[in-house]
Design a protein around this motif. Structure first.
Motif, mmCIF file in Angstrom:
data_model
loop_
_atom_site.group_PDB
_atom_site.id
_atom_site.type_symbol
_atom_site.label_atom_id
_atom_site.label_comp_id
_atom_site.label_asym_id
_atom_site.label_seq_id
_atom_site.Cartn_x
_atom_site.Cartn_y
_atom_site.Cartn_z
ATOM 1 N N UNK A 40 0.826 -1.191 0.000
ATOM 2 C CA UNK A 40 0.000 0.000 0.000
ATOM 3 C C UNK A 40 0.865 1.247 0.000
ATOM 4 N N UNK A 41 0.292 2.316 -0.509
ATOM 5 C CA UNK A 41 0.994 3.591 -0.483
ATOM 6 C C UNK A 41 0.877 4.183 0.913
ATOM 7 N N UNK A 42 1.968 4.717 1.424
ATOM 8 C CA UNK A 42 2.011 5.260 2.781
ATOM 9 C C UNK A 42 1.730 6.762 2.738
ATOM 10 N N UNK A 43 0.828 7.212 3.618
ATOM 11 C CA UNK A 43 0.496 8.636 3.728
ATOM 12 C C UNK A 43 0.602 9.119 5.160
ATOM 13 N N UNK A 44 0.992 8.258 6.085
ATOM 14 C CA UNK A 44 0.875 8.571 7.512
ATOM 15 C C UNK A 44 2.090 9.239 8.140
ATOM 16 N N UNK A 45 3.228 9.295 7.457
ATOM 17 C CA UNK A 45 4.431 9.843 8.079
ATOM 18 C C UNK A 45 4.311 11.361 8.189
ATOM 19 N N UNK A 46 4.474 11.838 9.408
ATOM 20 C CA UNK A 46 4.440 13.281 9.653
ATOM 21 C C UNK A 46 5.792 13.708 10.204
ATOM 22 N N UNK A 47 6.095 14.986 10.022
ATOM 23 C CA UNK A 47 7.395 15.496 10.443
ATOM 24 C C UNK A 47 7.230 16.565 11.508
ATOM 25 N N UNK A 48 8.291 16.758 12.265
ATOM 26 C CA UNK A 48 8.324 17.746 13.334
ATOM 27 C C UNK A 48 9.680 18.454 13.287
ATOM 28 N N UNK A 49 9.770 19.622 13.904
ATOM 29 C CA UNK A 49 11.070 20.307 13.923
ATOM 30 C C UNK A 49 12.123 19.435 14.612
ATOM 31 N N UNK A 50 13.313 19.436 14.064
ATOM 32 C CA UNK A 50 14.395 18.631 14.608
ATOM 33 C C UNK A 50 14.801 19.145 15.983
ATOM 34 N N UNK A 51 14.916 18.244 16.972
ATOM 35 C CA UNK A 51 15.339 18.684 18.309
ATOM 36 C C UNK A 51 16.838 18.982 18.388
ATOM 37 N N UNK A 52 17.597 18.518 17.409
ATOM 38 C CA UNK A 52 19.053 18.697 17.472
ATOM 39 C C UNK A 52 19.578 19.739 16.487
ATOM 40 N N UNK A 53 18.866 19.960 15.374
ATOM 41 C CA UNK A 53 19.311 20.921 14.363
ATOM 42 C C UNK A 53 18.203 21.918 14.085
ATOM 43 N N UNK A 54 18.276 23.113 14.655
ATOM 44 C CA UNK A 54 17.240 24.121 14.424
ATOM 45 C C UNK A 54 17.101 24.443 12.930
#
Length: 125
Positions: free
Chosen positions: A33-47
């Motif tokens: 199946x095609x994946x649509x669920x991955x979400x991203x957030x600001x990196x805690x180590x690299x602003x």
């Protein structure tokens, strides 16, 4: 990734098979199946950069340290979030399995009894 949109865009590879798209969204050759669920957030180590949220990646990934997702050593059905259907003792397959276990135990008991009789008859004679 430099932006949230770039991080969440569909998986893509160049002509050499190197990753040039997003993290896991899209259709990968190993997924049905095609994946649509991955979400991203600001990196805690690299602003100013974005990384995938470990709990949104398909599979059993967990955060091992800030910004790093590591695949869990446990199988999905061993995880709290995954509830496998409980096997009922009343199903025909479970009754068959229980019957086979009893049959195997009876066979072991009969074999031990025959062995004991053989040893006893050799020692008495």
């Amino acid at each position: 990734y430099s932006s949230k949109e770039c991080c969440e865009e569909s998986f893509a590879t160049d002509r050499w098979g190197c990753l040039v798209g997003g993290q896991f969204n899209g259709r990968h050759r190993n997924n049905r199946e095609e994946v649509h669920s991955v979400t991203c957030e600001p990196s805690p180590t690299e602003p100013g950069t974005w990384t995938a949220r470990c709990d949104s990646i398909p599979g059993t990934y967990k955060r091992s340290s800030p910004g790093i997702c590591q695949e869990s050593d446990r199988m999905p059905w061993e995880m709290e979030s995954f509830k496998a259907p409980a096997a009922s003792e009343d199903t025909p397959w479970m009754r068959t399995l229980t019957g086979l276990r009893y049959f195997a135990r009876a066979d072991q008991l009969l074999t031990l009894a025959l062995l004991w009789c053989s040893v006893a008859s050799c020692c008495v004679a």
